[in-house]
Design a protein around this motif. Sequence first.
Motif, PDB file in Angstrom:
ATOM      1  N   PRO A 284       0.625  -1.144  -0.069  1.00 45.00           N
ATOM      2  CA  PRO A 284       0.018   0.126  -0.119  1.00 45.00           C
ATOM      3  C   PRO A 284       0.753   1.180  -0.009  1.00 45.00           C
ATOM      4  N   VAL A 285       0.339   2.344  -0.337  1.00 37.05           N
ATOM      5  CA  VAL A 285       1.031   3.702  -0.418  1.00 37.05           C
ATOM      6  C   VAL A 285       1.067   3.963   1.280  1.00 37.05           C
ATOM      7  N   THR A 286       2.129   4.610   1.596  1.00 37.00           N
ATOM      8  CA  THR A 286       2.288   5.049   3.085  1.00 37.00           C
ATOM      9  C   THR A 286       3.336   6.289   2.929  1.00 37.00           C
ATOM     10  N   ILE A 287       3.218   6.774   4.345  1.00 33.90           N
ATOM     11  CA  ILE A 287       3.801   8.259   4.321  1.00 33.90           C
ATOM     12  C   ILE A 287       4.533   8.045   5.672  1.00 33.90           C
ATOM     13  N   GLY A 288       5.471   8.921   5.964  1.00 35.62           N
ATOM     14  CA  GLY A 288       6.391   9.116   7.404  1.00 35.62           C
ATOM     15  C   GLY A 288       5.573  10.314   7.901  1.00 35.62           C
ATOM     16  N   ALA A 296       0.496  14.447   2.194  1.00 34.80           N
ATOM     17  CA  ALA A 296      -0.633  13.546   2.219  1.00 34.80           C
ATOM     18  C   ALA A 296      -1.837  13.604   1.294  1.00 34.80           C
ATOM     19  N   ALA A 297      -2.214  14.894   1.413  1.00 34.13           N
ATOM     20  CA  ALA A 297      -3.103  15.497   0.441  1.00 34.13           C
ATOM     21  C   ALA A 297      -2.660  15.161  -1.019  1.00 34.13           C
ATOM     22  N   MET A 307      -6.851   7.273   2.122  1.00 31.46           N
ATOM     23  CA  MET A 307      -6.629   7.089   3.546  1.00 31.46           C
ATOM     24  C   MET A 307      -4.910   6.346   3.550  1.00 31.46           C
ATOM     25  N   LEU A 308      -4.279   6.457   4.589  1.00 29.68           N
ATOM     26  CA  LEU A 308      -2.625   6.217   4.471  1.00 29.68           C
ATOM     27  C   LEU A 308      -2.264   5.817   5.820  1.00 29.68           C
ATOM     28  N   LEU A 309      -1.298   4.825   5.707  1.00 31.74           N
ATOM     29  CA  LEU A 309      -0.880   4.379   6.987  1.00 31.74           C
ATOM     30  C   LEU A 309       0.464   5.224   7.306  1.00 31.74           C
ATOM     31  N   VAL A 310       1.016   5.295   8.374  1.00 35.92           N
ATOM     32  CA  VAL A 310       2.158   6.261   8.652  1.00 35.92           C
ATOM     33  C   VAL A 310       3.302   5.070   9.426  1.00 35.92           C
ATOM     34  N   LEU A 311       4.451   5.178   8.555  1.00 40.55           N
ATOM     35  CA  LEU A 311       5.490   4.040   9.001  1.00 40.55           C
ATOM     36  C   LEU A 311       6.502   5.157   9.652  1.00 40.55           C
ATOM     37  N   ASP A 312       7.468   4.196  10.529  1.00 43.17           N
ATOM     38  CA  ASP A 312       8.654   4.778  10.889  1.00 43.17           C
ATOM     39  C   ASP A 312       9.647   4.209   9.984  1.00 43.17           C
ATOM     40  N   ASP A 313      11.040   4.524  10.181  1.00 43.62           N
ATOM     41  CA  ASP A 313      12.204   3.777   9.520  1.00 43.62           C
ATOM     42  C   ASP A 313      12.138   2.770   9.239  1.00 43.62           C
ATOM     43  N   ALA A 314      11.759   1.669  10.510  1.00 43.73           N
ATOM     44  CA  ALA A 314      11.749   0.287  10.385  1.00 43.73           C
ATOM     45  C   ALA A 314      10.445  -0.176  10.021  1.00 43.73           C
ATOM     46  N   LEU A 321      -4.225   8.028   8.968  1.00 44.43           N
ATOM     47  CA  LEU A 321      -5.088   9.082   8.802  1.00 44.43           C
ATOM     48  C   LEU A 321      -5.947   8.725   7.597  1.00 44.43           C
ATOM     49  N   ASN A 322      -7.032   9.570   7.459  1.00 46.57           N
ATOM     50  CA  ASN A 322      -7.702   9.530   6.135  1.00 46.57           C
ATOM     51  C   ASN A 322      -8.228  10.981   5.735  1.00 46.57           C
ATOM     52  N   ILE A 323      -8.820  11.259   4.581  1.00 45.94           N
ATOM     53  CA  ILE A 323      -9.150  12.459   3.973  1.00 45.94           C
ATOM     54  C   ILE A 323      -9.819  13.535   5.111  1.00 45.94           C
ATOM     55  N   HIS A 324     -10.735  12.854   6.032  1.00 44.96           N
ATOM     56  CA  HIS A 324     -11.774  13.322   6.852  1.00 44.96           C
ATOM     57  C   HIS A 324     -10.713  14.170   7.745  1.00 44.96           C
TER      58      HIS A 324
END
Length: 332
Positions: A284-288, A296-297, A307-314, A321-324
């Motif tokens: 999936p598409v993720t972001i830091g 993110a927008a 919607m997006l999942l947020v990942l750390d370096d590991a 978060l989601n668009i709302h």
Amino acid sequence: MPANGTQPIEDAALAASGRRVFEIEQQGLAAVGARIDGAFSAACRRMLACSGRVVCLGMGKSGHVARKIAATLASTGTPAFYVHPGEAGHGDLGMITDADVVLALSYSGESDEILTLLPVLKRQGNVLIAMTGRPASSLAREADVHLDVSVPAEACPLDLAPTASTTASMALGDALAVALLDARAFTADDFARSHPAGALGRRLLLHIRDVMHTGDEVPRVRGEATLAEALMEMSRKRLGMTAVVDGEDRLLGLYTDGDLRRTLADPGIDVRGARIADVMTRAPVTIGADALASEAARLMETRKITMLLVLDDARRVVGALNIHDLLRARVV
């Protein structure tokens, strides 16, 4: 005749009057623009060397322009504020320190309230930059730097109401602010820091970590979970998705409301017996968390997701978060 005593006038005549104002004010701007020379550069250098603030003075219409120039300077990296000359003569002069540069506006160059302050400002050692329409005026003669804002004519047909002259003065103030902005290498990030409540500030200062859900608010299931268990987690957390993780919270995949619709439409999948690992999206598409919320927008828009999942370096899941969430933060 109308009840207020004015003569009837055609729409074409009104429009012509309006166009004439633009023509006259354009001529005034051209005249002042052609005089941007060594005096303009000297004014900029005095402001750049200022260890205090730029104090803008002006009476009447010039006062309104001075207020605007002070606000523009302050928002573009040059600390500045406005002082009313009349109030300055009754105590507010104490707001001006010897480290400040004074920018005084008076088209006639003879405003009594400003001229009254000059001996005190000179004795205090303030650099005085004057913006007038009369180079031979008292204010122009006393200034360390004089900026000539004289215009060929006012747009007012009576030549009484300040119109072209105030437009030219405001434009010259903008020119000073932008020249100083360039000299200071002022950036969009710097601008945003002085506009945190505005749309630009939100776009440039708000980070993912400021808007994402964290901790128990983040929906997540292990890779061995069933589809039914994943759906229950999605229902509890109400973000329209769930992360699929291993025992170290590292991301294995994502399952969303959209994935559920596709699962239900696939006759080859046994919804009751399916495991989440068999139906999840594996890349999936993720972001830091340190990315800007505006990024993110942009990702959501370009990838057609909400919607997006947020990942750390590991690659551990640390947020979602989601668009709302972006709408509530007024990022979009």
